[in-house]
Design a protein around this motif. Structure first.
Motif, PDB file in Angstrom:
ATOM      1  N   PHE A   1       0.776  -1.007   0.127  1.00  0.00           N
ATOM      2  CA  PHE A   1      -0.211   0.756   0.286  1.00  0.00           C
ATOM      3  C   PHE A   1       1.173   1.154  -0.022  1.00  0.00           C
ATOM      4  O   PHE A   1       1.945   0.656   0.569  1.00  0.00           O
ATOM      5  CB  PHE A   1      -1.111  -0.262   1.337  1.00  0.00           C
ATOM      6  N   GLU A   2       0.322   2.623  -0.305  1.00  0.00           N
ATOM      7  CA  GLU A   2       1.113   3.479  -0.678  1.00  0.00           C
ATOM      8  C   GLU A   2       1.556   4.157   1.331  1.00  0.00           C
ATOM      9  O   GLU A   2       0.569   3.770   1.954  1.00  0.00           O
ATOM     10  CB  GLU A   2      -0.115   4.957  -1.107  1.00  0.00           C
ATOM     11  N   ALA A   3       2.744   4.261   1.564  1.00  0.00           N
ATOM     12  CA  ALA A   3       2.830   4.964   3.028  1.00  0.00           C
ATOM     13  C   ALA A   3       2.066   5.552   3.940  1.00  0.00           C
ATOM     14  O   ALA A   3       1.216   6.559   2.943  1.00  0.00           O
ATOM     15  CB  ALA A   3       4.376   5.051   2.900  1.00  0.00           C
ATOM     16  N   GLY A   4       1.691   4.904   5.073  1.00  0.00           N
ATOM     17  CA  GLY A   4       0.743   5.881   5.212  1.00  0.00           C
ATOM     18  C   GLY A   4      -0.638   5.238   5.666  1.00  0.00           C
ATOM     19  O   GLY A   4      -1.426   5.448   6.085  1.00  0.00           O
TER      20      GLY A   4
ATOM     21  N   GLY B   1       0.441   3.215  11.626  1.00  0.00           N
ATOM     22  CA  GLY B   1       1.559   3.000  12.546  1.00  0.00           C
ATOM     23  C   GLY B   1       1.943   1.288  12.731  1.00  0.00           C
ATOM     24  O   GLY B   1       1.574   0.138  11.632  1.00  0.00           O
ATOM     25  N   ALA B   2       2.163   0.452  13.451  1.00  0.00           N
ATOM     26  CA  ALA B   2       2.315  -0.865  13.872  1.00  0.00           C
ATOM     27  C   ALA B   2       1.311  -1.678  14.494  1.00  0.00           C
ATOM     28  O   ALA B   2       2.272  -1.810  15.499  1.00  0.00           O
ATOM     29  CB  ALA B   2       3.653  -1.279  14.467  1.00  0.00           C
TER      30      ALA B   2
ATOM     31  N   LYS C   1      -3.915 -17.596   7.861  1.00  0.00           N
ATOM     32  CA  LYS C   1      -3.569 -18.407   9.303  1.00  0.00           C
ATOM     33  C   LYS C   1      -1.800 -16.924  10.367  1.00  0.00           C
ATOM     34  O   LYS C   1      -2.017 -17.318  11.219  1.00  0.00           O
ATOM     35  CB  LYS C   1      -2.498 -19.213   8.992  1.00  0.00           C
ATOM     36  N   ALA C   2      -1.659 -16.613   8.898  1.00  0.00           N
ATOM     37  CA  ALA C   2      -0.456 -15.020   9.736  1.00  0.00           C
ATOM     38  C   ALA C   2      -1.153 -14.479   9.135  1.00  0.00           C
ATOM     39  O   ALA C   2      -1.173 -14.459   7.627  1.00  0.00           O
ATOM     40  CB  ALA C   2       0.693 -16.293   9.297  1.00  0.00           C
ATOM     41  N   LEU C   3       0.066 -12.865   9.420  1.00  0.00           N
ATOM     42  CA  LEU C   3       0.111 -11.338   8.261  1.00  0.00           C
ATOM     43  C   LEU C   3       1.451 -11.019   8.962  1.00  0.00           C
ATOM     44  O   LEU C   3       2.235 -11.121  10.307  1.00  0.00           O
ATOM     45  CB  LEU C   3      -0.897 -10.833   8.708  1.00  0.00           C
ATOM     46  N   THR C   4       2.576 -11.136   7.876  1.00  0.00           N
ATOM     47  CA  THR C   4       3.744 -10.298   8.768  1.00  0.00           C
ATOM     48  C   THR C   4       3.564  -9.023   8.403  1.00  0.00           C
ATOM     49  O   THR C   4       3.574  -8.819   6.956  1.00  0.00           O
ATOM     50  CB  THR C   4       5.020 -11.213   8.317  1.00  0.00           C
ATOM     51  N   HIS C   5       3.815  -7.913   9.113  1.00  0.00           N
ATOM     52  CA  HIS C   5       3.931  -6.624   8.661  1.00  0.00           C
ATOM     53  C   HIS C   5       5.287  -5.997   7.778  1.00  0.00           C
ATOM     54  O   HIS C   5       6.206  -5.816   8.892  1.00  0.00           O
ATOM     55  CB  HIS C   5       3.018  -5.484   9.802  1.00  0.00           C
TER      56      HIS C   5
ATOM     57  N   LEU D   1      -5.318  -6.719  11.369  1.00  0.00           N
ATOM     58  CA  LEU D   1      -4.774  -5.082  11.588  1.00  0.00           C
ATOM     59  C   LEU D   1      -6.022  -4.125  12.379  1.00  0.00           C
ATOM     60  O   LEU D   1      -5.568  -3.419  13.204  1.00  0.00           O
ATOM     61  CB  LEU D   1      -4.498  -3.807  10.435  1.00  0.00           C
ATOM     62  N   GLY D   2      -7.179  -4.370  12.417  1.00  0.00           N
ATOM     63  CA  GLY D   2      -8.310  -3.661  13.170  1.00  0.00           C
ATOM     64  C   GLY D   2      -8.821  -2.458  12.517  1.00  0.00           C
ATOM     65  O   GLY D   2      -8.756  -1.113  13.245  1.00  0.00           O
TER      66      GLY D   2
END
Length: 429
Positions: A280-283, A287-288, A306-310, A361-362
């Motif tokens: 995605f475009e930054a922002g 945050g994290a 089953k999983a997400l890595t930021h 991520l909510g």
């Protein structure tokens, strides 16, 4: 005649081939794919190469770190943001100092936050049970359920086991998680004390502030390890044959053969996994919100991943390389179940991944500016496939999951074989 033919240029095959070439042997390395690395691969996101497979390695034993240093690559730590667990009823930070989700202290505040006070008190039964309780089958699920209770298994252990092994704890031998765990349990008398001992914390809270404290990455991505191994192998005189599938190892003109893949065996059917990368475009991500990423409990029916890595939050090198992007990666596929994305086209897969990322991520997310997907098949469990008689084997299908298991085992096999060939010829020139 070549001294050694190595079949398969995943990390295990690359390490073995390079070690054999270092010993002065003539080595041919055959790989059916057009690139090296096996499960360790890369894809391009704009101008940046990002990992399309494993993005870190366990530091235990030190063998992988030593190899990275020897090849002139730079080891890096993940950002100290922690990770999260996601359930249908909410999300919470992963407890610190755990071993594959097994807590070192069931009364710690971060543990109680996930399992609740009642389950925490139930888990204290671990301190009263005899050391052999829960060990009869040798399976992780029985061990955790008997000693710590069903809630610990469901909310702490199974989410991590599912994310790492695409399996449930009931189907996973304790030895695959940690060869030392049952010995430590026998020595210390409780599962919590065993975890503290393995994690190196001694009495009280274990060392390492986060579950990810015992892993590292490589500046520029883990795929650089495969590229560096291949380059050094060729520098040492090895011959790399890409796009060359070996269907019959008996036809290889070599004094010895090392098999580094189980693909020739019909029973080599590990779990299917699909990784979906969204940029995605930054922002776009505020945050994290889930630290470096999150693992999803198998019972979370509203989320398919089953999983997400930021990735942008986890690896400072990636943030610096692509400051204009927020990059996340979602993993799909559990034991005995094809990934839900396997029957979807690219547009539907991206829609599912974006929806799952929003739930994990909510946050609401815009349309991604880049998408990529890679289907993988995890190797079978060690022992499920046997190499042909008289043939040495390397790789996770014989050594166990993870580079910390694969690398030292591959080095050991190569040294054993080089010594054997040297003895049979009276020395190598």
């Amino acid at each position: 005649m070549t001294d050694v033919a190595v079949v398969g240029a995943g990390i295990g095959g690359l390490v073995a081939a390079r070690e054999l070439a270092k010993a002065g042997l003539t080595v041919e390395l055959f790989e059916a794919a057009p690139v090296v690395g096996g499960l360790v691969g890369a894809m391009r996101v704009g101008e940046t190469a990002v990992d399309s497979g494993p993005e870190s390695f366990a530091t235990r034993g030190g063998a992988v770190g030593e190899l990275v240093d020897e090849l002139g690559l730079t080891r890096v730590d993940a950002a100290d943001l922690g990770s999260w667990l996601v359930f249908d009823d909410g999300a919470a930070p992963s407890p610190a100092g755990a071993l594959m989700g097994i807590p070192a202290d069931v009364t710690a505040a971060d543990v109680v936050r996930v399992i609740g006070a009642e389950a925490s008190q139930r888990a204290l039964r671990d301190l009263e049970l005899p050391a052999q309780a829960g060990t009869a089958s040798g399976m992780l699920g029985e061990l955790v359920r008997e000693r710590l209770g069903e809630t610990v298994l469901d909310r702490l252990v199974d989410p991590i086991v599912s994310g790492v092994y695409s399996a449930r704890a009931d189907d996973l031998p304790v030895s695959r998680v940690s060869p030392k765990l049952l010995d430590a349990l026998a020595e210390h008398g409780s599962l919590q004390a065993a975890v503290r001992q393995i994690r190196g914390g001694g009495a009280g809270r274990p060392s390492g502030s986060r579950p990810g404290a015992l892993v590292q990455g490589i500046d520029g991505g883990m795929h650089r390890l495969a590229e560096a191994l291949a380059a050094d192998f060729e520098r040492l005189g090895g011959r790399l044959r890409l796009g060359h599938r070996v269907d019959d190892i008996t036809m290889l003109d070599a004094r010895a053969v090392v098999v580094a893949t189980p693909d020739w065996a019909s029973e080599a059917r590990g779990a299917e996994v699909e990784l979906v990368t969204l940029a995605f475009e930054a922002g776009a991500i505020d945050g994290a919100p889930r630290g470096t990423g999150a693992l999803v409990a198998p019972g979370a029916a509203s989320i398919s991943a089953k999983a997400l890595t930021h990735s942008s939050a986890k690896w400072p090198w990636l943030r610096a390389s692509a400051p204009h992007l927020d990059i996340v990666r979602l993993s799909y596929g559990r034991q005995n179940q094809p990934p839900p994305t396997s029957c979807l086209d690219d547009e539907a897969t991206v829609a599912l991944a974006r929806s799952d990322a929003e739930r994990i991520l909510g946050q609401s997310l815009p349309a991604p500016v880049f998408t990529g997907r890679r289907a993988l098949r995890q190797p079978p469990a060690p022992g499920a496939v046997q190499p042909p008689d008289g043939v040495l084997a390397v790789g996770s299908w014989v050594a166990g999951t993870g580079l910390a298991s694969v690398v030292p085992a591959s080095i050991a096999v190569a040294k054993e074989l080089s010594q054997r060939l040297a003895a049979s010829t009276g020395g190598l020139t």
